[in-house]
Design an enzyme around this catalytic site. Structure first.
Site, PDB file in Angstrom:
ATOM      1  N   SER A 136       8.036   8.172  38.809  1.00  0.00           N
ATOM      2  CA  SER A 136       8.656   6.844  38.915  1.00  0.00           C
ATOM      3  C   SER A 136       7.611   5.746  39.141  1.00  0.00           C
ATOM      4  O   SER A 136       6.573   5.979  39.783  1.00  0.00           O
ATOM      5  CB  SER A 136       9.618   6.861  40.111  1.00  0.00           C
ATOM      6  OG  SER A 136       9.941   5.557  40.498  1.00  0.00           O
ATOM      7  N   TYR A 160       9.829   0.257  35.205  1.00  0.00           N
ATOM      8  CA  TYR A 160      10.764  -0.862  35.325  1.00  0.00           C
ATOM      9  C   TYR A 160      10.020  -2.085  34.825  1.00  0.00           C
ATOM     10  O   TYR A 160       8.820  -2.217  35.086  1.00  0.00           O
ATOM     11  CB  TYR A 160      11.130  -1.105  36.787  1.00  0.00           C
ATOM     12  CG  TYR A 160      12.038  -0.077  37.410  1.00  0.00           C
ATOM     13  CD1 TYR A 160      13.357   0.068  36.994  1.00  0.00           C
ATOM     14  CD2 TYR A 160      11.588   0.725  38.460  1.00  0.00           C
ATOM     15  CE1 TYR A 160      14.199   0.990  37.604  1.00  0.00           C
ATOM     16  CE2 TYR A 160      12.434   1.646  39.066  1.00  0.00           C
ATOM     17  CZ  TYR A 160      13.730   1.776  38.627  1.00  0.00           C
ATOM     18  OH  TYR A 160      14.554   2.679  39.235  1.00  0.00           O
ATOM     19  N   THR A 186      13.621   2.330  32.302  1.00  0.00           N
ATOM     20  CA  THR A 186      14.924   2.317  32.988  1.00  0.00           C
ATOM     21  C   THR A 186      15.515   0.910  32.907  1.00  0.00           C
ATOM     22  O   THR A 186      14.851  -0.064  33.278  1.00  0.00           O
ATOM     23  CB  THR A 186      14.766   2.771  34.447  1.00  0.00           C
ATOM     24  OG1 THR A 186      14.285   4.113  34.435  1.00  0.00           O
ATOM     25  CG2 THR A 186      16.086   2.725  35.201  1.00  0.00           C
ATOM     26  N   LYS A 276      16.525   4.814  29.582  1.00  0.00           N
ATOM     27  CA  LYS A 276      17.381   5.466  30.589  1.00  0.00           C
ATOM     28  C   LYS A 276      18.327   4.453  31.224  1.00  0.00           C
ATOM     29  O   LYS A 276      17.874   3.392  31.685  1.00  0.00           O
ATOM     30  CB  LYS A 276      16.481   6.081  31.676  1.00  0.00           C
ATOM     31  CG  LYS A 276      17.203   6.649  32.880  1.00  0.00           C
ATOM     32  CD  LYS A 276      16.204   7.389  33.761  1.00  0.00           C
ATOM     33  CE  LYS A 276      16.829   7.951  35.010  1.00  0.00           C
ATOM     34  NZ  LYS A 276      17.110   6.952  36.030  1.00  0.00           N
ATOM     35  N   HIS A 300      22.358   6.025  36.973  1.00  0.00           N
ATOM     36  CA  HIS A 300      21.357   6.018  38.040  1.00  0.00           C
ATOM     37  C   HIS A 300      21.829   6.838  39.247  1.00  0.00           C
ATOM     38  O   HIS A 300      21.586   6.489  40.395  1.00  0.00           O
ATOM     39  CB  HIS A 300      21.068   4.580  38.461  1.00  0.00           C
ATOM     40  CG  HIS A 300      19.648   4.320  38.871  1.00  0.00           C
ATOM     41  ND1 HIS A 300      18.744   3.695  38.061  1.00  0.00           N
ATOM     42  CD2 HIS A 300      18.973   4.595  40.014  1.00  0.00           C
ATOM     43  CE1 HIS A 300      17.581   3.582  38.688  1.00  0.00           C
ATOM     44  NE2 HIS A 300      17.702   4.122  39.879  1.00  0.00           N
ATOM     45  N   ASP A 331      22.512  12.323  32.797  1.00  0.00           N
ATOM     46  CA  ASP A 331      22.290  12.681  34.200  1.00  0.00           C
ATOM     47  C   ASP A 331      23.411  12.124  35.063  1.00  0.00           C
ATOM     48  O   ASP A 331      24.372  11.548  34.566  1.00  0.00           O
ATOM     49  CB  ASP A 331      20.890  12.261  34.686  1.00  0.00           C
ATOM     50  CG  ASP A 331      20.755  10.772  35.001  1.00  0.00           C
ATOM     51  OD1 ASP A 331      21.757  10.048  35.076  1.00  0.00           O
ATOM     52  OD2 ASP A 331      19.598  10.324  35.171  1.00  0.00           O
ATOM     53  N   ARG A 355      18.758  14.471  42.517  1.00  0.00           N
ATOM     54  CA  ARG A 355      18.933  14.953  43.897  1.00  0.00           C
ATOM     55  C   ARG A 355      18.741  16.458  44.012  1.00  0.00           C
ATOM     56  O   ARG A 355      18.243  16.936  45.032  1.00  0.00           O
ATOM     57  CB  ARG A 355      20.325  14.567  44.410  1.00  0.00           C
ATOM     58  CG  ARG A 355      20.512  13.064  44.582  1.00  0.00           C
ATOM     59  CD  ARG A 355      21.908  12.762  45.071  1.00  0.00           C
ATOM     60  NE  ARG A 355      22.197  11.348  45.163  1.00  0.00           N
ATOM     61  CZ  ARG A 355      22.608  10.597  44.140  1.00  0.00           C
ATOM     62  NH1 ARG A 355      22.769  11.121  42.942  1.00  0.00           N
ATOM     63  NH2 ARG A 355      22.867   9.318  44.322  1.00  0.00           N
TER      64      ARG A 355
HETATM   65  C1  LIG Z   1      16.270   9.117  45.817  1.00  0.00           C
HETATM   66  C2  LIG Z   1      16.368   8.664  44.407  1.00  0.00           C
HETATM   67  C3  LIG Z   1      15.427   7.786  43.903  1.00  0.00           C
HETATM   68  C4  LIG Z   1      15.488   7.371  42.573  1.00  0.00           C
HETATM   69  N1  LIG Z   1      14.522   6.544  42.064  1.00  0.00           N
HETATM   70  C5  LIG Z   1      14.532   6.243  40.748  1.00  0.00           C
HETATM   71  C6  LIG Z   1      13.478   5.479  40.176  1.00  0.00           C
HETATM   72  O1  LIG Z   1      12.530   5.102  40.855  1.00  0.00           O
HETATM   73  N2  LIG Z   1      13.548   5.206  38.841  1.00  0.00           N
HETATM   74  C7  LIG Z   1      14.585   5.639  38.049  1.00  0.00           C
HETATM   75  O2  LIG Z   1      14.602   5.359  36.846  1.00  0.00           O
HETATM   76  N3  LIG Z   1      15.597   6.350  38.576  1.00  0.00           N
HETATM   77  C8  LIG Z   1      15.590   6.678  39.880  1.00  0.00           C
HETATM   78  N4  LIG Z   1      16.603   7.444  40.409  1.00  0.00           N
HETATM   79  C9  LIG Z   1      17.685   7.919  39.525  1.00  0.00           C
HETATM   80  C10 LIG Z   1      17.315   9.258  38.913  1.00  0.00           C
HETATM   81  O3  LIG Z   1      16.270   9.142  37.994  1.00  0.00           O
HETATM   82  C11 LIG Z   1      18.535   9.885  38.196  1.00  0.00           C
HETATM   83  O4  LIG Z   1      19.058   8.974  37.269  1.00  0.00           O
HETATM   84  C12 LIG Z   1      19.623  10.323  39.184  1.00  0.00           C
HETATM   85  O5  LIG Z   1      19.061  10.849  40.352  1.00  0.00           O
HETATM   86  C13 LIG Z   1      20.526  11.356  38.538  1.00  0.00           C
HETATM   87  O6  LIG Z   1      21.567  11.717  39.377  1.00  0.00           O
HETATM   88  P1  LIG Z   1      21.541  13.006  40.343  1.00  0.00           P
HETATM   89  O7  LIG Z   1      20.667  12.647  41.495  1.00  0.00           O
HETATM   90  O8  LIG Z   1      22.961  13.154  40.750  1.00  0.00           O
HETATM   91  O9  LIG Z   1      20.977  14.161  39.563  1.00  0.00           O
HETATM   92  C14 LIG Z   1      16.551   7.852  41.736  1.00  0.00           C
HETATM   93  C15 LIG Z   1      17.492   8.735  42.261  1.00  0.00           C
HETATM   94  C16 LIG Z   1      17.407   9.158  43.573  1.00  0.00           C
HETATM   95  C17 LIG Z   1      18.421  10.127  44.095  1.00  0.00           C
END
Ligand SMILES: Cc1cc2nc3c(=O)[nH]c(=O)nc-3n(C[C@H](O)[C@H](O)[C@H](O)COP(=O)(O)O)c2cc1C
Length: 407
Positions: A136, A160, A186, A276, A300, A331, A355
């Protein structure tokens, strides 16, 4: 009337099982976790409330995430019988490169805050397993250090678009130089979602030392010890930020971003480009017209707009619209290997998991992430076998019935 007698020792002896005492506490803990939900419970016990909630939580009433998980739970699998499923091949290609399974590690910010081994632990597991890893923009390990930790992993960089375009271009150049194959743009964070758990917990990055957190040290001494005795928690791609995550996002990110910026990005990045955060068919078509090689149907993880569309429900329609020109990933809410099989049956090329691996990381560092992969891979392979399917090519829409989405 049942006749009873005393058992003889010779009858009892074969039944006695003494399990050797496992001295490695981490291994003991992880072996007990049979599901991602089990890893989540261990993670919850071992991690202070603010970082756990930052990971576990979603935006506003968290309805988006609950609905996404609920659809996975309510769908029906339709198996075929009497197929030889002694050998199952769960591998695939993602953007033309081999992947051992149809899933990849999603980009997650602040990974070293959840557990000190952080991004390097996750990318090493991706390398060993043979699946892609996305770092990220909000990572807590630098682009170069992640690359050095796992030189042979298929590494993606998630960007981003910031107000400061030159800084973004610099990150692209560094990713390219460090051998990242893929840029993930994203597009669902024009502004920060309202993650109320973070506000209630007063979460900052790095965690502030307040009377409340100092009290917490007694409850989670190992976590605090690891935090305070390892490299200080700073952003690897941006300068330090003293406030909350939402304040940081609203300060750095550019809400004026449009499709023109995507066209610019396509010019600037010669590698694979993934967009994304797509949430409808029209947007999927537009970004593929602009040259995206793949899209991620995603809200997200429910962390942005509350009551957003359920990504899984959009898969068939979007695959029909753009699947011949771009790969479609999905996702949000994936907690089992069977969820991944369902998404692939509906037409997704791959699933991003967020997660699920972070719970593993919080439960046991790198070994916990490995355990999360073992669990998902085991469930995925078993589900393919029980469906009567030998590889992902044999999997199709007839294997899954989605219930109508009712609210
Ligand atoms: C703690 C956390 C931090 C995240 N940070 C980012 C990020 O920095 N950039 C991004 O594109 N998505 C981020 N996401 C979203 C994830 O890339 C992804 O879309 C999402 O976790 C998918 O859902 P799930 O956690 O139920 O598998 C984050 C998700 C979580 C849980």
């Amino acid at each position: 009337m049942t006749e009873r007698r005393l058992p003889r020792w010779s009858e009892l002896r074969p039944l006695v099982r003494t399990r050797g005492l496992e001295l490695d506490a981490t291994k003991r803990r992880l072996d007990r976790a049979l599901t991602i939900a089990d890893l989540r419970m261990i993670a919850k016990r071992r991690t202070p409330r603010a970082p756990f909630d930052y990971t576990d939580g979603a935006a506003e009433s968290e309805v988006t995430l609950r609905r996404a998980r609920s659809l996975y739970n309510r769908l029906q699998f339709n198996p075929s019988i009497l197929r030889d499923v002694s050998h199952v091949d769960p591998s695939t290609t993602i953007l033309g490169r081999p992947s051992a399974y149809p899933f990849a590690f999603a980009p997650t910010g602040f990974t070293r805050m959840m557990q000190h081994e952080g991004e390097q632990a996750v990318v090493r597991v991706a390398e060993r397993t043979g699946i892609p890893y996305a770092l990220s923009t909000m990572g807590t390990t630098s682009i170069e250090d992640v690359a050095a930790a796992a030189p042979n992993a298929d590494k993606w960089f998630q960007l981003y678009i910031w107000t400061d375009r030159a800084a973004g271009k610099d990150l692209l150049d560094r990713s390219m130089a460090a051998g990242y194959t893929t840029l993930v743009l994203t597009v669902d964070v024009p502004v920060a979602g309202a993650r109320l758990r973070d506000v209630r917990n007063g979460m900052t990055i790095p965690p502030s030392l307040t009377p409340k957190t100092i009290l917490d040290m007694g409850m989670h001494p190992a976590w605090w010890m690891n935090l305070l005795t390892t490299e200080p928690l700073t952003f690897a791609s941006l300068s330090d930020w003293p406030g909350t995550v939402a304040e940081l996002i609203n300060h750095m990110f550019d809400p004026t971003v449009t499709f023109d910026d995507l066209a610019w990005m396509r010019e600037a990045w010669p590698g694979s480009l993934v967009v994304k955060g797509i949430q409808n068919v029209d947007d999927a078509r537009k970004v593929v017209d602009l040259g995206a090689d793949a899209i991620v149907l995603s809200n997200h993880g429910g962390r942005q707009l509350d009551r957003a569309p359920i990504p899984l429900a959009m898969v068939p329609e979007v695959v029909d619209a753009v699947g011949d020109r771009a790969e479609v990933y999905v996702d949000t809410g994936v907690m089992t290997g069977a969820d991944i099989v369902a998404a692939c049956a509906l037409g997704a090329r791959a699933v991003l998991i967020g997660r699920a691996y972070l719970y593993g990381l919080m439960a046991g560092g790198e070994r916990g992430v490995q355990r999360a992969v073992e669990i998902l891979a085991g469930e995925l392979t078993r589900t393919l076998q029980l469906l009567g399917v030998r590889d992902l090519g044999e999997l199709n829409r007839s294997h899954v019935t989605l219930p109508a989405v009712t609210f």
